[in-house]
Write a protein that holds these residues in place. Structure first.
Motif, PDB file in Angstrom:
ATOM      1  N   LEU A  99       0.822  -1.204   0.000  1.00 55.70           N
ATOM      2  CA  LEU A  99       0.000   0.000   0.000  1.00 55.70           C
ATOM      3  C   LEU A  99       0.861   1.260   0.000  1.00 55.70           C
ATOM      4  O   LEU A  99       0.510   2.257  -0.641  1.00 55.70           O
ATOM      5  CB  LEU A  99      -0.936   0.004   1.215  1.00 55.70           C
ATOM      6  CG  LEU A  99      -2.170  -0.890   1.099  1.00 55.70           C
ATOM      7  CD1 LEU A  99      -2.860  -1.019   2.449  1.00 55.70           C
ATOM      8  CD2 LEU A  99      -3.147  -0.335   0.064  1.00 55.70           C
ATOM      9  N   ARG A 103       0.779   4.342  -2.652  1.00 55.19           N
ATOM     10  CA  ARG A 103       0.624   5.748  -2.275  1.00 55.19           C
ATOM     11  C   ARG A 103       1.789   6.598  -2.782  1.00 55.19           C
ATOM     12  O   ARG A 103       1.586   7.712  -3.263  1.00 55.19           O
ATOM     13  CB  ARG A 103       0.512   5.875  -0.754  1.00 55.19           C
ATOM     14  CG  ARG A 103       0.263   7.309  -0.314  1.00 55.19           C
ATOM     15  CD  ARG A 103       0.156   7.461   1.183  1.00 55.19           C
ATOM     16  NE  ARG A 103      -0.155   8.852   1.522  1.00 55.19           N
ATOM     17  CZ  ARG A 103      -0.147   9.340   2.743  1.00 55.19           C
ATOM     18  NH1 ARG A 103       0.140   8.553   3.779  1.00 55.19           N
ATOM     19  NH2 ARG A 103      -0.429  10.617   2.975  1.00 55.19           N
ATOM     20  N   THR A 167      -4.221  -4.184  -3.008  1.00 55.60           N
ATOM     21  CA  THR A 167      -3.285  -3.099  -2.685  1.00 55.60           C
ATOM     22  C   THR A 167      -2.981  -2.223  -3.894  1.00 55.60           C
ATOM     23  O   THR A 167      -2.937  -0.992  -3.778  1.00 55.60           O
ATOM     24  CB  THR A 167      -1.975  -3.670  -2.113  1.00 55.60           C
ATOM     25  OG1 THR A 167      -1.421  -4.642  -3.021  1.00 55.60           O
ATOM     26  CG2 THR A 167      -2.212  -4.336  -0.765  1.00 55.60           C
ATOM     27  N   TYR A 170      -5.301   0.790  -5.227  1.00 58.54           N
ATOM     28  CA  TYR A 170      -5.262   2.126  -4.628  1.00 58.54           C
ATOM     29  C   TYR A 170      -4.331   3.065  -5.384  1.00 58.54           C
ATOM     30  O   TYR A 170      -4.327   4.274  -5.117  1.00 58.54           O
ATOM     31  CB  TYR A 170      -4.883   2.039  -3.147  1.00 58.54           C
ATOM     32  CG  TYR A 170      -6.052   1.570  -2.311  1.00 58.54           C
ATOM     33  CD1 TYR A 170      -6.922   2.475  -1.733  1.00 58.54           C
ATOM     34  CD2 TYR A 170      -6.309   0.204  -2.161  1.00 58.54           C
ATOM     35  CE1 TYR A 170      -8.021   2.042  -1.005  1.00 58.54           C
ATOM     36  CE2 TYR A 170      -7.412  -0.234  -1.436  1.00 58.54           C
ATOM     37  CZ  TYR A 170      -8.257   0.686  -0.865  1.00 58.54           C
ATOM     38  OH  TYR A 170      -9.357   0.260  -0.156  1.00 58.54           O
ATOM     39  N   PHE A 191      -5.521   5.377   3.211  1.00 60.75           N
ATOM     40  CA  PHE A 191      -4.601   4.238   3.137  1.00 60.75           C
ATOM     41  C   PHE A 191      -4.556   3.474   4.450  1.00 60.75           C
ATOM     42  O   PHE A 191      -4.395   2.245   4.446  1.00 60.75           O
ATOM     43  CB  PHE A 191      -3.209   4.715   2.724  1.00 60.75           C
ATOM     44  CG  PHE A 191      -3.074   4.946   1.247  1.00 60.75           C
ATOM     45  CD1 PHE A 191      -2.705   3.906   0.401  1.00 60.75           C
ATOM     46  CD2 PHE A 191      -3.365   6.181   0.683  1.00 60.75           C
ATOM     47  CE1 PHE A 191      -2.612   4.100  -0.975  1.00 60.75           C
ATOM     48  CE2 PHE A 191      -3.279   6.383  -0.690  1.00 60.75           C
ATOM     49  CZ  PHE A 191      -2.900   5.347  -1.523  1.00 60.75           C
TER      50      PHE A 191
END
Length: 207
Positions: A99, A103, A167, A170, A191
């Motif tokens: 994750l 991001r 994951t 995102y 997140f």
């Protein structure tokens, strides 16, 4: 001591890094087929001729970008290949790392996703050579945990597929998520909520 060669090397490395960053942005926006070296050079703030000095073709530059993405992805995947550690903690760490990549490197993730969605016409062989050995190593660790009664019996391959999908979405589908959530970009709380939910789902099934 003459430090000129060292300074020149640093300068070249910095320029190459700038080119790669620009390439990630352009490939993420337009895809491989829709991207042009001239656009990447302009984004990097250099001439196309200068770019060609570092990367003589678009395919070479594209593969270099994918190499960087895959190497970072595999570095996180390698977390699982330690049979001596607690399975639950390793899975938490793995999900958190995946994750975090989504991001911090959303455009890089999208470049890789677009290559895969299109059937990996440029990068399939490299993916096979790099991913399969580590995937097989991770599966062996899971099988050992199952045999020792540390986790429930699961189809490890499909468990990893599910974690990858949850994951990476995102990054790859952040625009859709932002529309639903009503803010852009996705923030730290989003997140953290994602991590809590995915960890709860995976550990609830496995541990």
């Amino acid at each position: 001591m003459d430090r000129a060669p060292e300074k020149l090397t640093r300068s070249r490395d910095a320029l190459e890094a700038r080119i790669l960053l620009a390439a990630v942005e352009v490939f993420a926006e337009a895809g491989y087929a829709g991207s042009a070296l001239a656009s990447i050079a302009e984004r990097a703030g250099i001439s196309k001729q200068n770019l060609l000095y570092y990367f003589s073709t678009k395919q070479i530059l594209y593969k270099k970008v994918l190499d960087q993405v895959l190497d970072q992805w595999l570095e996180r995947m390698n977390i699982l290949a330690d049979p001596t550690q607690d399975p639950a903690q390793l899975l938490r760490s793995y999900i958190r790392a995946k994750l975090r990549f989504s991001r911090e490197q959303p455009q890089a993730s999208r470049v890789y996703a677009m290559e895969v969605i299109s059937g990996a016409p440029v990068y399939a062989e490299t993916m096979r050579n790099k991913i399969l050995p580590l995937l097989q190593k991770d599966i062996a660790v899971f099988e050992a945990w199952i045999a020792a009664g540390k986790i429930a019996a699961v189809n490890t391959t499909h468990l990893l597929f599910a974690i990858w999908a949850m994951t990476q979405s995102y990054a790859d589908f952040a625009a859709q998520m932002s529309l639903v959530l009503g803010h852009s970009p996705l923030n730290e709380n989003d997140f953290q909520d994602a991590e809590n939910m995915i960890v709860e789902m995976v550990l609830g099934r496995v541990c």
